[in-house]
Write a protein that holds these residues in place. Structure first.
Motif, PDB file in Angstrom:
ATOM      1  N   MET A  18      -5.461   6.963  -2.038  1.00  0.00           N
ATOM      2  CA  MET A  18      -5.106   6.962  -0.613  1.00  0.00           C
ATOM      3  C   MET A  18      -4.299   8.205  -0.302  1.00  0.00           C
ATOM      4  SD  MET A  18      -4.236   2.939  -0.059  1.00  0.00           S
ATOM      5  CE  MET A  18      -3.416   2.793  -1.636  1.00  0.00           C
ATOM      6  N   SER A  46      -3.663   9.899   4.010  1.00  0.00           N
ATOM      7  CA  SER A  46      -2.901   8.651   3.902  1.00  0.00           C
ATOM      8  C   SER A  46      -3.472   7.555   4.793  1.00  0.00           C
ATOM      9  CB  SER A  46      -1.425   8.897   4.255  1.00  0.00           C
ATOM     10  OG  SER A  46      -0.874   9.867   3.412  1.00  0.00           O
ATOM     11  N   THR A  47      -4.766   7.376   4.761  1.00  0.00           N
ATOM     12  CA  THR A  47      -5.501   6.325   5.478  1.00  0.00           C
ATOM     13  C   THR A  47      -5.416   6.454   6.993  1.00  0.00           C
ATOM     14  OG1 THR A  47      -3.712   4.701   5.622  1.00  0.00           O
ATOM     15  CG2 THR A  47      -4.947   4.753   3.576  1.00  0.00           C
ATOM     16  N   ARG A  48      -5.010   7.641   7.495  1.00  0.00           N
ATOM     17  CA  ARG A  48      -4.887   7.821   8.941  1.00  0.00           C
ATOM     18  C   ARG A  48      -6.093   8.542   9.555  1.00  0.00           C
ATOM     19  NH1 ARG A  48       0.335   7.576  11.377  1.00  0.00           N
ATOM     20  NH2 ARG A  48       1.957   6.906   9.935  1.00  0.00           N
ATOM     21  N   VAL A  56       1.060   4.940   0.327  1.00  0.00           N
ATOM     22  CA  VAL A  56       0.243   6.035   0.835  1.00  0.00           C
ATOM     23  C   VAL A  56       1.007   7.339   0.663  1.00  0.00           C
ATOM     24  CG1 VAL A  56      -0.944   4.559   2.483  1.00  0.00           C
ATOM     25  CG2 VAL A  56       1.148   5.734   3.170  1.00  0.00           C
ATOM     26  N   LYS A  73       0.851  -1.174   0.000  1.00  0.00           N
ATOM     27  CA  LYS A  73       0.000   0.000   0.000  1.00  0.00           C
ATOM     28  C   LYS A  73       0.900   1.240   0.000  1.00  0.00           C
ATOM     29  CE  LYS A  73      -3.474   0.165   2.866  1.00  0.00           C
ATOM     30  NZ  LYS A  73      -4.230   0.369   4.124  1.00  0.00           N
TER      31      LYS A  73
END
Length: 250
Positions: free
Chosen positions: A53, A57-59, A45, A43
């Motif tokens: 993403m 960043s998917t956080r 990011v 992944k």
């Protein structure tokens, strides 16, 4: 017919077509693929909104888990406030060399003998004391004290870890015998619960200076008095009278 063929044509008529074979091998290398499921793409990011993403960043949005560093705090972390380990000062200390000895007085020993729980005609060890519940818990050994020592009337032979001077004097005044034996954790467990071992371990020698001086001292009735020559670092002992408790009152 042969005159119309060029020299290159005549040579290639009798040789394999190497150009076609090379192009065939190149096409096979270009079409090689991994087995399905053997490779997993990572992944990636932080590569912009077009990657799918991007931005956070998917956080997620803000918060502790959105920050860099350790996302899982330590068990003692208390959310940023002053931890309890710093809020209260240290008081006292714990001695790592201290021994937890179970205390036994001579009057209780005589009570167990009168009730028939202990046999005064046989050697009494710490295993008998624990089995008859004269001592309920034995962690590092048993220390015999001389409280109400005049109530002891029986002649006994007893083996414990340590004993006070008054207890030694009373037992020897009645014609008995007392021996202070050294036990480490393993040897003490083998004495109290021998059924737990397939092969009983050998008796260990003391390694601490305090234990060596105690169990090689004849005044303490240590079990290593005869083996004092094995410890050359010990100072010479003062002469001990043969019967120091001979004049002890009844």
């Amino acid at each position: 017919m042969l005159r119309l063929l060029s020299p290159l044509s005549r040579c290639s008529a009798f040789k394999p077509n190497i150009w076609n074979s090379r192009s065939r091998s190149e096409s096979m290398l270009a079409s090689l693929r991994d087995t399905k499921g053997s490779y997993k793409k990572l992944k990636r990011v932080g590569r912009g909104p077009g990657s799918g993403m991007g931005k956070t960043s998917t956080r997620g949005h803000k918060g502790q888990k959105a920050r860099s560093g350790n996302r899982k705090p330590t068990p003692v972390f208390e959310g940023g406030q002053t931890p309890i380990t710093r809020l209260f000062p240290k008081v006292g200390f714990k001695n790592p060399n201290a021994k937890c000895l179970s205390v036994l007085n001579l009057d209780k020993l005589q009570q167990w003998i009168d009730e028939g729980r202990l046999d005064a005609s046989k050697r009494i060890t710490m295993k008998h004391l624990l089995k008859t519940r004269c001592v309920h818990v034995i962690k590092d050994g048993v220390k015999l004290l001389g409280a109400h020592r005049k109530r002891l009337k029986s002649k006994i032979e007893i083996h414990v870890s340590q004993a006070s001077k008054s207890a030694i004097g009373r037992i020897e005044y009645l014609g008995g015998k007392i021996v202070c034996e050294y036990y480490n954790k393993l040897n003490l467990r083998a004495l109290l619960k021998p059924e737990k071992f397939n092969v009983l371990p050998r008796r260990a020698m003391p390694t601490h200076k305090r234990d060596i001086e105690y169990y090689t001292n004849p005044e303490k009735r240590g079990c290593l008095v005869d083996k004092r020559h094995l410890f050359p670092q010990l100072p010479p002992l003062d002469p001990v009278p043969e019967n120091p408790t001979q004049a002890m009152p009844n």
